[in-house]
Design a protein around this motif. Structure first.
Motif, PDB file in Angstrom:
ATOM      1  N   LYS A  14       0.825  -1.199   0.000  1.00  0.00           N
ATOM      2  CA  LYS A  14       0.000   0.000   0.000  1.00  0.00           C
ATOM      3  C   LYS A  14       0.865   1.257   0.000  1.00  0.00           C
ATOM      4  N   LYS A  15       1.873   1.242   0.866  1.00  0.00           N
ATOM      5  CA  LYS A  15       2.726   2.422   1.040  1.00  0.00           C
ATOM      6  C   LYS A  15       3.507   2.729  -0.230  1.00  0.00           C
ATOM      7  N   ASN A  16       4.031   1.685  -0.860  1.00  0.00           N
ATOM      8  CA  ASN A  16       4.851   1.883  -2.060  1.00  0.00           C
ATOM      9  C   ASN A  16       4.035   1.863  -3.355  1.00  0.00           C
ATOM     10  N   GLU A  17       2.709   1.775  -3.177  1.00  0.00           N
ATOM     11  CA  GLU A  17       1.781   1.775  -4.329  1.00  0.00           C
ATOM     12  C   GLU A  17       2.194   0.760  -5.389  1.00  0.00           C
ATOM     13  N   ILE A  18       2.490  -0.450  -4.929  1.00  0.00           N
ATOM     14  CA  ILE A  18       2.873  -1.507  -5.871  1.00  0.00           C
ATOM     15  C   ILE A  18       1.611  -2.034  -6.538  1.00  0.00           C
ATOM     16  N   PRO A  19       1.536  -1.945  -7.854  1.00  0.00           N
ATOM     17  CA  PRO A  19       0.283  -2.334  -8.541  1.00  0.00           C
ATOM     18  C   PRO A  19       0.087  -3.846  -8.530  1.00  0.00           C
ATOM     19  N   PRO A  20      -1.161  -4.307  -8.645  1.00  0.00           N
ATOM     20  CA  PRO A  20      -1.401  -5.755  -8.710  1.00  0.00           C
ATOM     21  C   PRO A  20      -0.842  -6.345 -10.004  1.00  0.00           C
ATOM     22  N   THR A  21      -0.620  -7.654  -9.991  1.00  0.00           N
ATOM     23  CA  THR A  21      -0.092  -8.323 -11.184  1.00  0.00           C
ATOM     24  C   THR A  21      -1.228  -9.031 -11.914  1.00  0.00           C
ATOM     25  N   SER A  22      -1.035  -9.204 -13.208  1.00  0.00           N
ATOM     26  CA  SER A  22      -2.067  -9.826 -14.041  1.00  0.00           C
ATOM     27  C   SER A  22      -1.538 -11.128 -14.634  1.00  0.00           C
ATOM     28  N   MET A  23      -2.388 -12.137 -14.684  1.00  0.00           N
ATOM     29  CA  MET A  23      -1.952 -13.418 -15.244  1.00  0.00           C
ATOM     30  C   MET A  23      -2.842 -13.794 -16.438  1.00  0.00           C
ATOM     31  N   PHE A  24      -2.201 -14.226 -17.499  1.00  0.00           N
ATOM     32  CA  PHE A  24      -2.935 -14.642 -18.696  1.00  0.00           C
ATOM     33  C   PHE A  24      -2.655 -16.107 -18.989  1.00  0.00           C
ATOM     34  N   THR A  25      -3.640 -16.771 -19.578  1.00  0.00           N
ATOM     35  CA  THR A  25      -3.328 -18.069 -20.197  1.00  0.00           C
ATOM     36  C   THR A  25      -3.340 -17.836 -21.702  1.00  0.00           C
ATOM     37  N   ILE A  26      -2.584 -18.650 -22.382  1.00  0.00           N
ATOM     38  CA  ILE A  26      -2.518 -18.511 -23.841  1.00  0.00           C
ATOM     39  C   ILE A  26      -2.766 -19.882 -24.448  1.00  0.00           C
ATOM     40  N   SER A  27      -3.540 -19.917 -25.507  1.00  0.00           N
ATOM     41  CA  SER A  27      -3.791 -21.217 -26.140  1.00  0.00           C
ATOM     42  C   SER A  27      -3.975 -21.075 -27.642  1.00  0.00           C
ATOM     43  N   ARG A  28      -3.698 -22.171 -28.308  1.00  0.00           N
ATOM     44  CA  ARG A  28      -3.940 -22.255 -29.752  1.00  0.00           C
ATOM     45  C   ARG A  28      -4.552 -23.626 -30.000  1.00  0.00           C
ATOM     46  N   ARG A  29      -5.748 -23.640 -30.558  1.00  0.00           N
ATOM     47  CA  ARG A  29      -6.440 -24.908 -30.795  1.00  0.00           C
ATOM     48  C   ARG A  29      -6.944 -24.937 -32.229  1.00  0.00           C
ATOM     49  N   PRO A  30      -6.120 -25.424 -33.141  1.00  0.00           N
ATOM     50  CA  PRO A  30      -6.545 -25.417 -34.546  1.00  0.00           C
ATOM     51  C   PRO A  30      -7.742 -26.330 -34.822  1.00  0.00           C
ATOM     52  N   GLY A  31      -7.956 -27.330 -33.952  1.00  0.00           N
ATOM     53  CA  GLY A  31      -9.082 -28.243 -34.178  1.00  0.00           C
ATOM     54  C   GLY A  31     -10.411 -27.655 -33.745  1.00  0.00           C
ATOM     55  N   LYS A  32     -10.346 -26.468 -33.117  1.00  0.00           N
ATOM     56  CA  LYS A  32     -11.552 -25.870 -32.551  1.00  0.00           C
ATOM     57  C   LYS A  32     -12.649 -25.652 -33.605  1.00  0.00           C
ATOM     58  N   TRP A  33     -12.215 -25.236 -34.791  1.00  0.00           N
ATOM     59  CA  TRP A  33     -13.214 -24.886 -35.815  1.00  0.00           C
ATOM     60  C   TRP A  33     -13.936 -26.129 -36.325  1.00  0.00           C
ATOM     61  N   LEU A  34     -13.222 -27.252 -36.307  1.00  0.00           N
ATOM     62  CA  LEU A  34     -13.859 -28.513 -36.681  1.00  0.00           C
ATOM     63  C   LEU A  34     -14.891 -28.889 -35.605  1.00  0.00           C
ATOM     64  N   VAL A  35     -14.486 -28.685 -34.350  1.00  0.00           N
ATOM     65  CA  VAL A  35     -15.393 -28.975 -33.236  1.00  0.00           C
ATOM     66  C   VAL A  35     -16.627 -28.077 -33.333  1.00  0.00           C
ATOM     67  N   TYR A  36     -16.407 -26.797 -33.617  1.00  0.00           N
ATOM     68  CA  TYR A  36     -17.522 -25.854 -33.699  1.00  0.00           C
ATOM     69  C   TYR A  36     -18.443 -26.198 -34.869  1.00  0.00           C
ATOM     70  N   LEU A  37     -17.846 -26.626 -35.995  1.00  0.00           N
ATOM     71  CA  LEU A  37     -18.663 -27.033 -37.137  1.00  0.00           C
ATOM     72  C   LEU A  37     -19.535 -28.219 -36.725  1.00  0.00           C
ATOM     73  N   GLY A  38     -18.944 -29.163 -36.003  1.00  0.00           N
ATOM     74  CA  GLY A  38     -19.699 -30.309 -35.482  1.00  0.00           C
ATOM     75  C   GLY A  38     -20.815 -29.854 -34.559  1.00  0.00           C
ATOM     76  N   TYR A  39     -20.502 -28.875 -33.713  1.00  0.00           N
ATOM     77  CA  TYR A  39     -21.516 -28.341 -32.787  1.00  0.00           C
ATOM     78  C   TYR A  39     -22.706 -27.766 -33.559  1.00  0.00           C
ATOM     79  N   ILE A  40     -22.374 -26.960 -34.585  1.00  0.00           N
ATOM     80  CA  ILE A  40     -23.448 -26.294 -35.335  1.00  0.00           C
ATOM     81  C   ILE A  40     -24.339 -27.353 -36.007  1.00  0.00           C
TER      82      ILE A  40
END
Lengths: 421, 332
Positions: free
Chosen positions: A373-399
């Motif tokens: 608080k005193k040193n005004e240290i900002p919070p940290t942010s965490m991301f996940t990263i992904s690449r799923r080339p098969g996703k579009w086939l899955v989505y086509l199946g879903y549709i």
């Protein structure tokens, strides 16, 4: 149901059965090999695919696969395996059940059964059930493709820590930090990305439930909670007082009553703020110009669980900023060249170097919070990263699955013959 | 629990009683109409709460177990009202009336409206479509499984006893859970962790079920209820149509959840216990629709698969929320 073998000469039955038997032997061997070498289910899947799919062209296997019993039995086995897998922790089950060769065998034969049924329905021009069965094959294909090509992890950033965090947290960005590598776990040396992600700023917003001047008797409610400020005290156990002097601040407390889900609790919050249950009290005050009495005490009661968090990032490719100030939030990922970046978590961490430089007494939770608080240290942010080339086939199946399951529902049918249109 | 929902609970319970009386005593049209009015009032009251909370919070109240049980109770009774418009099914009245009352009573024992809307849930479109679809699907599975149990009980011998046994087990488990939670709230019994609560509920289910079974069996035999389910093609047709609606609803529920998972967490399938058990329910519906095409013996097996579907829904709802940790942990 046809067994298809009744009127056939034994030689023909034998010739039909040879190729599937050989394939079954190969499948068995690859399964055996895969079990001896844990963690290689993909290799087994390739072998299974190479030898199982051509089986569709052999009459014997074709007769087996087109039978609804294949779907019923393999479906039942998949369901039982899922129940079995859910008894373990998700990461364990993912490796030892859902990626295990035996589970993949069930999935393969279920998919092949769907493919065979789909093709039969196509031959008889019943397109809705055909599409429905084939849509599952597309979904399974997408899953299989992602089994080989998908990538998922977190960005490699400098290790960070906070009291009670051991081993150090990884994947957290401090504002201004950038990364061009992703890792799948702590020991992973990292894989390069075709871009660099730079965090410009990160903001965490908490829900404020109550914002009042500290006046004894003030009551407010939020959701199922009721808060009542009883007053403030100097020193624990002292009588509630109206005046606090600046020199008393180290031992001054705000006494707060919280009624949550019918249970009444009284919490004493230090004058510089603190936690109680699922809430956090932020206290601010002003002293009179003479530096004596504390005046205008304000208290904000906020929920500890963030209401919202927002990261502002740049995407840099070969030194050139290609995306400037993109906003990433939960449910609002950033997509770039097949990669998706998701807001996953946040934290209050410092780098390991900064942690090492802290004196021992600053490493307790309370002192560390004050330091942040005193040193005004900002919070940290965490991301996940992904690449799923098969996703579009899955989505086509879903549709297809959604469209044709609704279409099948709308079609007239005769329930007495098993619901055939 | 808010007052509107207590009124709704009372209306559902009374409608269940009125539907039962109307079913047992011939020529009581007025009572049947009253039962529908009561059930419609319960649904209206529940919808009023739902809309009011949505406006107040800014997100649909579908964020925790209390809220989802509430909407499930409304949907179960709503199903009967919609069914009554197109093709009334007599058995559905008492079934949905008591089911809604039981669900609402269950909701009353949980923590009440959610105080926090987690960032992942702050997406009204996905929250509404996914949760409503999956709730509606589960209602369809519950209804079809209860009808399947009734039809199995229509057969003589082991199947009748087994079906009634499962029904007794589930009923005593649900009622036992309500009583245990109430006693715990009042401080009569002290059960701290979820595992001991779960273990006690399972023990109560088995003990209560074994006591309830002969009682229900004797009562149903005396009142001639089994005979009503014997060789009942109309009910068979209703069962088939309900399962046929349940399958696309479950499919849509799982798919919307999958797409939302991709948007929020970056994965369209994570083998989370909630996802896995929804998949098992989906497979049980598939098995039913495929099995029933394979002859008389398979028809019986098909109905048992639907009964297993009921158990998967119950476990997904309570077992997964209380015993298994996962990405959907906030639902408990």
């Amino acid at each position: 149901m046809q067994n298809g073998q009744g009127n056939q000469p034994p030689a023909r039955v034998f010739s039909e059965m040879v190729p599937p038997s050989m394939a079954a032997a190969l499948l068995f061997l690859s399964l055996f090999w895969s079990m001896r070498h844990p963690g290689t289910p993909q290799a087994f899947a390739i072998v299974a695919a190479v030898f199982a799919i051509p089986q569709l062209f052999f009459p014997f296997t074709w007769r087996v696969l087109r039978s609804p019993y294949v779907l019923i039995i393999t479906g039942g086995l998949i369901a039982l395996s899922c129940i079995f897998g859910s008894l373990f922790s998700a990461p364990f089950a993912q490796v030892y059940v859902y990626s295990a060769p035996w589970f993949l065998v069930f999935c393969w034969y279920f998919s092949l059964g769907c493919l065979a049924s789909g093709l039969i329905f196509t031959r008889t021009s019943r397109f809705a059930p055909a599409a429905l069965h084939l849509s599952f094959v597309l979904i399974a294909g997408g899953f299989a493709l992602d089994g080989f090509l998908a990538a998922e992890g977190v960005f490699r950033t400098t290790m960070k820590t906070a009291p009670g965090v051991m081993p150090p947290a990884y994947g957290h960005f401090a504002p201004g930090e950038s990364s061009d590598t992703y890792i799948t776990d702590r020991r992973d040396p990292g894989s390069p990305l075709p871009f660099t992600l730079k965090l410009n700023s990160f903001d965490v917003e908490f829900e404020t439930l109550l914002r009042v001047a500290v006046t004894p008797g003030i009551e407010a409610s939020a959701g199922q909670c009721r808060f009542k400020i009883m007053g403030y005290a100097v020193g624990e156990g002292d009588k509630l007082v109206q005046d606090v002097n600046a020199q008393d601040l180290d031992s001054a407390l705000i006494v707060l009553q919280v009624v949550m889900k019918g249970v009444e609790n009284t919490a004493a919050i230090p004058f510089d703020g603190g936690d109680f249950g699922p809430f956090n009290a932020e206290v601010s005050y002003e002293a009179d110009p003479a530096g004596g009495r504390i005046t205008d005490i304000m208290i904000n009661i906020v929920q500890k669980v963030p209401k919202h968090y927002t990261s502002v990032v740049d995407v840099v490719v070969e030194g050139e900023t290609v995306i400037k100030d993109a906003v990433i939030e939960v449910n609002k990922p950033l997509r770039f060249e097949g990669w998706s970046i998701y807001q996953a978590d946040w934290g209050r961490y410092v780098s390991l170097d900064e942690w090492e430089s802290l004196p021992g007494n600053m490493r307790s939770e309370r002192q560390f919070e004050q330091y942040i608080k005193k040193n005004e240290i900002p919070p940290t942010s965490m991301f996940t990263i992904s690449r799923r080339p098969g996703k579009w086939l899955v989505y086509l199946g879903y549709i297809l699955m959604c469209a044709f399951s609704l279409a099948l529902l709308a079609m007239p049918r005769n329930p007495s013959n098993g619901g055939n249109s | 629990m808010p007052l509107e929902l207590y009124i709704s609970l009372a209306a559902f319970l009374l409608s269940g009683v009125a539907f039962t009386v109307a079913l047992a005593v011939p020529g009581t049209r007025a009572i049947r109409v009253a039962a529908y009015v009561l059930q419609a009032s319960g649904v209206a009251m529940g919808l009023y709460y739902f809309g009011h909370e949505w406006l107040a919070v800014g997100y649909p109240p579908l964020r925790n177990l209390f809220e989802s049980l509430t909407i499930m109770a409304i949907l179960a009774s709503g199903w009967n009202l919609v069914q009554a418009i197109f093709r009334p099914v007599a058995i559905l009245g008492p079934m949905t009336g008591f089911l809604s009352a039981l669900l609402m009573a269950g909701a009353s024992q949980f923590e009440g409206p959610s105080e926090v809307t987690m960032p992942a849930l702050q997406h009204s479109l996905w929250l509404t479509t996914h949760v409503l679809l999956i709730m509606l699907a589960y209602v369809a599975v519950l209804i079809s499984a209860l009808v399947a149990m009734a039809l199995i009980a229509g057969r003589r011998g082991f199947n009748r006893v087994a079906s009634l046994g499962v029904f007794s087990l589930v009923l005593s488990g649900c009622l036992g859970a309500l009583v245990i939670i109430l006693l715990r709230t009042w401080g009569v019994i002290s059960l701290e962790d979820r595992a001991s609560i779960g273990g006690t509920i399972i023990a109560v289910a088995f003990v209560g079920g074994s006591l309830l079974l002969p009682l229900l069996y004797g009562l149903a035999s005396k009142l001639g209820i089994f005979a009503a389910f014997e060789d009942n093609p109309a009910l068979e047709d209703f069962l088939y149509r309900t399962a046929l609606i349940a399958l696309p609803l479950t499919t849509l529920g799982i798919i919307t959840g999958s797409v939302w998972g991709d948007v929020a967490w970056g994965r369209y399938w994570g083998w989370d216990p909630k996802e896995v058990w929804a998949l098992v329910t989906w497979i049980s519906l598939l098995e039913y629709l495929h099995l029933r095409r394979l002859g008389e013996r398979a028809q019986l097996a098909a109905k048992w698969v639907l009964v297993a579907g009921l158990l998967t829904v119950l476990f997904n709802y309570f077992g997964v929320n209380f015993l298994l940790a996962g990405l959907h942990s906030y639902a408990g």
